[in-house]
Enzyme design. Sequence first.
Site, mmCIF file in Angstrom:
data_model
loop_
_atom_site.group_PDB
_atom_site.id
_atom_site.type_symbol
_atom_site.label_atom_id
_atom_site.label_comp_id
_atom_site.label_asym_id
_atom_site.label_seq_id
_atom_site.Cartn_x
_atom_site.Cartn_y
_atom_site.Cartn_z
ATOM 1 N N CYS A 54 -0.927 -5.434 -7.688
ATOM 2 C CA CYS A 54 0.468 -5.572 -8.103
ATOM 3 C C CYS A 54 0.557 -5.118 -9.560
ATOM 4 C CB CYS A 54 0.924 -7.024 -7.972
ATOM 5 S SG CYS A 54 2.563 -7.312 -8.694
ATOM 6 N N ASP A 61 -3.073 -6.548 -3.552
ATOM 7 C CA ASP A 61 -2.187 -6.326 -2.407
ATOM 8 C C ASP A 61 -3.040 -5.729 -1.293
ATOM 9 O OD1 ASP A 61 0.262 -7.142 -3.569
ATOM 10 O OD2 ASP A 61 0.421 -5.224 -4.617
ATOM 11 N N VAL A 76 -8.270 17.128 7.392
ATOM 12 C CA VAL A 76 -8.910 16.357 6.326
ATOM 13 C C VAL A 76 -10.214 15.759 6.851
ATOM 14 C CG1 VAL A 76 -7.698 14.155 6.763
ATOM 15 C CG2 VAL A 76 -8.508 14.692 4.470
ATOM 16 N N GLU A 77 -11.230 15.775 6.023
ATOM 17 C CA GLU A 77 -12.524 15.202 6.370
ATOM 18 C C GLU A 77 -12.434 13.697 6.140
ATOM 19 O OE1 GLU A 77 -16.033 13.447 6.289
ATOM 20 O OE2 GLU A 77 -15.282 13.875 4.266
ATOM 21 N N SER A 78 -12.883 12.905 7.105
ATOM 22 C CA SER A 78 -12.621 11.460 7.103
ATOM 23 C C SER A 78 -13.328 10.696 5.984
ATOM 24 C CB SER A 78 -12.958 10.849 8.462
ATOM 25 O OG SER A 78 -14.319 11.023 8.768
ATOM 26 N N GLU A 96 5.948 1.473 -2.578
ATOM 27 C CA GLU A 96 6.652 2.739 -2.338
ATOM 28 C C GLU A 96 5.928 3.906 -2.997
ATOM 29 O OE1 GLU A 96 9.443 -0.734 -2.246
ATOM 30 O OE2 GLU A 96 7.916 -0.048 -3.658
#
Length: 138
Positions: A54, A61, A76-78, A96
Amino acid sequence: MTDETKLNGLTLLKKGETRYPISPDEAKLETFENANSQRNYWIQFQTSEFTSLCPITGQPDFATITIDYIPGKRCVESKSLKLYLFSFRQIGTFYEEIVNRIYTDLFNQLQPKRLIVHGAFTARGGITSSVKIDSEEA
């Protein structure tokens, strides 16, 4: 294209020792060529272990982050995605901003046909929060 050529840009996958980035700016999202770019298909990644801080209280969070995309020319490579998501752990920012940052970074790297990023955050003050971005609506 040989298997070795496909792996040329993937530096994080090969390492035995993992160095964790301390921020999203330091993290590296690695990609590889989509061998089936002529076809539309969905790839989904989900983690229920996402954490950030936060920006006001510094309290942790927690969230489940779900990423769905139809790849264009790149995927994308994991492992690099895991390290990228981990890099938010010590960052103080609002929900957000987190989801928008993930969306923007992935969209810029992948140029997918479609991308949805959803963050479902656990309750803070008795209220849960959910932020979702869909490239069809963005």
